[in-house]
Motif scaffolding. Sequence first.
Motif, PDB file in Angstrom:
ATOM      1  N   ALA A   1       0.706  -1.210  -0.066  1.00 44.99           N
ATOM      2  CA  ALA A   1      -0.069   0.152  -0.160  1.00 44.99           C
ATOM      3  C   ALA A   1       0.940   1.132   0.011  1.00 44.99           C
ATOM      4  N   PRO A   2       0.542   2.242  -0.837  1.00 40.56           N
ATOM      5  CA  PRO A   2       1.314   3.797  -0.619  1.00 40.56           C
ATOM      6  C   PRO A   2       1.132   4.087   0.706  1.00 40.56           C
ATOM      7  N   GLY A   3       1.945   4.818   1.061  1.00 42.83           N
ATOM      8  CA  GLY A   3       1.983   5.335   2.599  1.00 42.83           C
ATOM      9  C   GLY A   3       3.048   4.984   3.371  1.00 42.83           C
ATOM     10  N   ARG A   4       3.227   5.771   4.637  1.00 41.22           N
ATOM     11  CA  ARG A   4       4.134   5.441   5.583  1.00 41.22           C
ATOM     12  C   ARG A   4       3.488   4.539   6.824  1.00 41.22           C
ATOM     13  N   SER A   5       3.944   3.381   6.949  1.00 43.26           N
ATOM     14  CA  SER A   5       3.209   2.436   7.687  1.00 43.26           C
ATOM     15  C   SER A   5       4.424   2.018   8.791  1.00 43.26           C
ATOM     16  N   ILE A   6       3.844   1.822  10.259  1.00 42.50           N
ATOM     17  CA  ILE A   6       4.598   0.998  11.054  1.00 42.50           C
ATOM     18  C   ILE A   6       3.858  -0.233  11.506  1.00 42.50           C
ATOM     19  N   PHE A   7       4.509  -1.203  11.548  1.00 39.78           N
ATOM     20  CA  PHE A   7       3.991  -2.511  11.805  1.00 39.78           C
ATOM     21  C   PHE A   7       4.321  -2.520  13.407  1.00 39.78           C
ATOM     22  N   CYS A   8       3.046  -2.674  14.053  1.00 39.64           N
ATOM     23  CA  CYS A   8       3.201  -2.742  15.699  1.00 39.64           C
ATOM     24  C   CYS A   8       2.883  -4.227  15.786  1.00 39.64           C
ATOM     25  N   TYR A   9       3.815  -5.014  16.260  1.00 41.45           N
ATOM     26  CA  TYR A   9       3.613  -6.373  16.675  1.00 41.45           C
ATOM     27  C   TYR A   9       3.116  -6.701  17.676  1.00 41.45           C
TER      28      TYR A   9
ATOM     29  N   LEU B   1      -3.848   6.635  -7.039  1.00 44.78           N
ATOM     30  CA  LEU B   1      -3.195   6.469  -8.237  1.00 44.78           C
ATOM     31  C   LEU B   1      -2.614   4.954  -8.108  1.00 44.78           C
ATOM     32  N   GLY B   2      -2.638   4.217  -9.507  1.00 42.65           N
ATOM     33  CA  GLY B   2      -1.950   3.111  -9.661  1.00 42.65           C
ATOM     34  C   GLY B   2      -2.505   1.886  -8.975  1.00 42.65           C
ATOM     35  N   LEU B   3      -3.679   1.772  -8.481  1.00 41.77           N
ATOM     36  CA  LEU B   3      -4.651   0.676  -7.936  1.00 41.77           C
ATOM     37  C   LEU B   3      -5.757   0.295  -8.660  1.00 41.77           C
ATOM     38  N   ASP B   4      -5.836  -1.113  -8.509  1.00 43.67           N
ATOM     39  CA  ASP B   4      -6.922  -1.692  -9.293  1.00 43.67           C
ATOM     40  C   ASP B   4      -8.044  -1.869  -8.159  1.00 43.67           C
ATOM     41  N   LEU B   5      -8.736  -0.929  -7.919  1.00 43.29           N
ATOM     42  CA  LEU B   5      -9.726  -0.843  -6.626  1.00 43.29           C
ATOM     43  C   LEU B   5     -10.886  -1.832  -6.972  1.00 43.29           C
ATOM     44  N   PRO B   6     -11.349  -1.953  -8.282  1.00 40.51           N
ATOM     45  CA  PRO B   6     -12.315  -3.017  -8.492  1.00 40.51           C
ATOM     46  C   PRO B   6     -12.190  -4.205  -8.178  1.00 40.51           C
TER      47      PRO B   6
ATOM     48  N   LEU C   1      -9.709  -5.528  -6.018  1.00 38.63           N
ATOM     49  CA  LEU C   1      -9.396  -5.460  -4.523  1.00 38.63           C
ATOM     50  C   LEU C   1     -10.536  -5.457  -3.994  1.00 38.63           C
ATOM     51  N   ARG C   2     -11.578  -4.742  -4.167  1.00 36.11           N
ATOM     52  CA  ARG C   2     -13.015  -4.494  -3.338  1.00 36.11           C
ATOM     53  C   ARG C   2     -13.637  -6.036  -3.682  1.00 36.11           C
ATOM     54  N   ALA C   3     -13.611  -6.471  -4.934  1.00 39.14           N
ATOM     55  CA  ALA C   3     -14.138  -8.020  -5.208  1.00 39.14           C
ATOM     56  C   ALA C   3     -13.703  -9.040  -4.041  1.00 39.14           C
ATOM     57  N   ARG C   4     -12.025  -9.165  -4.073  1.00 43.40           N
ATOM     58  CA  ARG C   4     -11.329  -9.859  -3.110  1.00 43.40           C
ATOM     59  C   ARG C   4     -11.661  -9.575  -1.829  1.00 43.40           C
ATOM     60  N   LEU C   5     -11.783  -8.387  -1.044  1.00 43.84           N
ATOM     61  CA  LEU C   5     -12.257  -8.330  -0.040  1.00 43.84           C
ATOM     62  C   LEU C   5     -13.481  -8.822   0.431  1.00 43.84           C
ATOM     63  N   LEU C   6     -14.470  -8.552  -0.475  1.00 48.37           N
ATOM     64  CA  LEU C   6     -15.863  -9.222  -0.409  1.00 48.37           C
ATOM     65  C   LEU C   6     -15.693 -10.593  -0.351  1.00 48.37           C
ATOM     66  N   GLU C   7     -15.179 -11.191  -0.943  1.00 51.04           N
ATOM     67  CA  GLU C   7     -14.981 -12.713  -0.903  1.00 51.04           C
ATOM     68  C   GLU C   7     -14.295 -13.225   0.496  1.00 51.04           C
ATOM     69  N   SER C   8     -13.220 -12.341   0.990  1.00 52.18           N
ATOM     70  CA  SER C   8     -12.803 -12.603   2.150  1.00 52.18           C
ATOM     71  C   SER C   8     -13.770 -12.699   3.298  1.00 52.18           C
ATOM     72  N   ARG C   9     -14.462 -11.556   3.300  1.00 53.73           N
ATOM     73  CA  ARG C   9     -15.422 -11.299   4.479  1.00 53.73           C
ATOM     74  C   ARG C   9     -16.602 -12.494   4.522  1.00 53.73           C
ATOM     75  N   ASP C  10     -17.049 -12.563   3.463  1.00 53.53           N
ATOM     76  CA  ASP C  10     -17.948 -13.663   3.021  1.00 53.53           C
ATOM     77  C   ASP C  10     -17.577 -14.983   3.611  1.00 53.53           C
ATOM     78  N   ARG C  11     -16.264 -15.362   3.042  1.00 52.34           N
ATOM     79  CA  ARG C  11     -15.954 -16.785   3.610  1.00 52.34           C
ATOM     80  C   ARG C  11     -15.576 -16.987   5.095  1.00 52.34           C
ATOM     81  N   ILE C  12     -15.147 -15.854   5.817  1.00 51.30           N
ATOM     82  CA  ILE C  12     -14.852 -15.678   7.269  1.00 51.30           C
ATOM     83  C   ILE C  12     -16.296 -15.779   7.915  1.00 51.30           C
ATOM     84  N   ALA C  13     -17.073 -14.904   7.434  1.00 53.97           N
ATOM     85  CA  ALA C  13     -18.470 -14.989   8.114  1.00 53.97           C
ATOM     86  C   ALA C  13     -18.967 -16.377   7.994  1.00 53.97           C
ATOM     87  N   ALA C  14     -19.157 -16.902   6.721  1.00 57.04           N
ATOM     88  CA  ALA C  14     -19.651 -18.508   6.610  1.00 57.04           C
ATOM     89  C   ALA C  14     -19.096 -19.274   7.566  1.00 57.04           C
ATOM     90  N   ALA C  15     -17.659 -19.280   7.701  1.00 59.16           N
ATOM     91  CA  ALA C  15     -16.948 -20.087   8.504  1.00 59.16           C
ATOM     92  C   ALA C  15     -17.431 -19.913   9.985  1.00 59.16           C
TER      93      ALA C  15
END
Length: 422
Positions: free
Chosen positions: A141-149, A390-395, A397-411
């Motif tokens: 992802a673009p941007g400055r990020s800090i991973f807090c373990y 800029l530079g992102l295939d949002l459609p 990514l949206r579809a993949r996130l919806l699939e992820s959400r639905d799979r987790i909820a079903a499980a």
Amino acid sequence: MRTLIRGGTVVSVDPAVGDFPRGDVLIEDGRIAAVAPALDVAGAEVVDATGKLVLPGFVDTHRHTWQTAFRGLGADWTFDRYRAAMHGTLGPHYRPEDVYLGNLLGRIEALGSGVTTLLDWFHRADRPENADAAIQALRDAPGRSIFCYGAAGPDIEPEIRRVREVLPGEEMALGLRGPVMSAMDETAADVALARELGLRVSMHVHSTGGWPHGDRPIAEMHERGLLDDRTTVVHGNGLSDDQLAMLADAGGSVSVSPDVELKMGFEPLVTGRALAAGIRPSLSIDDCPSAGGDMFSAMRTALAAERGALTTRDVLAFATVDGARACGLGARTGSLTVGKDADLVLLDAEDLSVFPVGDPVGTIVSAGHPGLVDSVFVAGKAVKRDGRLLGLDLPSLRARLLESRDRIAAAAGIPIDGSWQP
């Protein structure tokens, strides 16, 4: 590599620089080279900021980004329900791909609303693959990020050391198990490891969880020498004034999550008392199942909750330069200061929701919203222009996130229409 942001209303959040009703910002090699009412610069790419507010990018000092797929599901939850749902019911069904998509879309959403720096407080590291997926998403992802373990469970030291080898410098912090979720000896061991590895530490302290070692965790940490200027307390609700003073004396900071704290029934926000103790608080979103992911909402709630103790300029500083300091990045970002990285945001000042702009700071804090974010620059690079990331295939990514959400909820065997209450 020179870019001139020309003709905007400049809000620098640096008292030495000041603000300009009409001003220019020069970016050279990713850094701020000049800020002035007018700059005569040859050979630079010119960005016309007429009708725009120009300000530093926001800094979110505490967000559980992996939970993005369940945005809005917890708007009615108490803290106990949130904990049962996200950590007890849904979290165990997350696969690395789900973690990746949650972190990626969550970070992109934050960026699009002007959050140029984000501390991802990750507590789904129940296996190394999840931590790796979260880190990869932040890097993609673009941007400055800090991973807090988020440390959890016994024998975590080898895993923390492994992740530290992957994330050098300022890209990693350690989320302590304590003082809420562990005894003080374990907290001391975690702090010692963080100091050995050069990591800042962040820890949750709030009034709803119950503390295994009494009601004075900061006092005990102070007595053991576990507080310093690399310490951030998340929330801080319920801390006594003398413990806030101890944290201030050590140079520590507080991250306030206004919307989540009020929704989930924590004690009153600590913002005003922290200021009185000598701590400049920062702001954070916490979790998007319960609250919106933009800093405008957090600023507005913080101001409304403690109006007598705060000004709009205080609150804007909490969301920018004070957040940068809490992340150890005060010399690099958080204000439009010569020499700092060019992390900045352009807001549409001609949108009817804010037009006409009289007091720019008052407008940003009281009426700002993500729809105003026209452009975002991180270290001088445009990541959003004319309202478009800029530079992102949002459609896709949206579809993949919806699939992820639905799979987790079903499980997990739950509906996602808001009818389920944990």
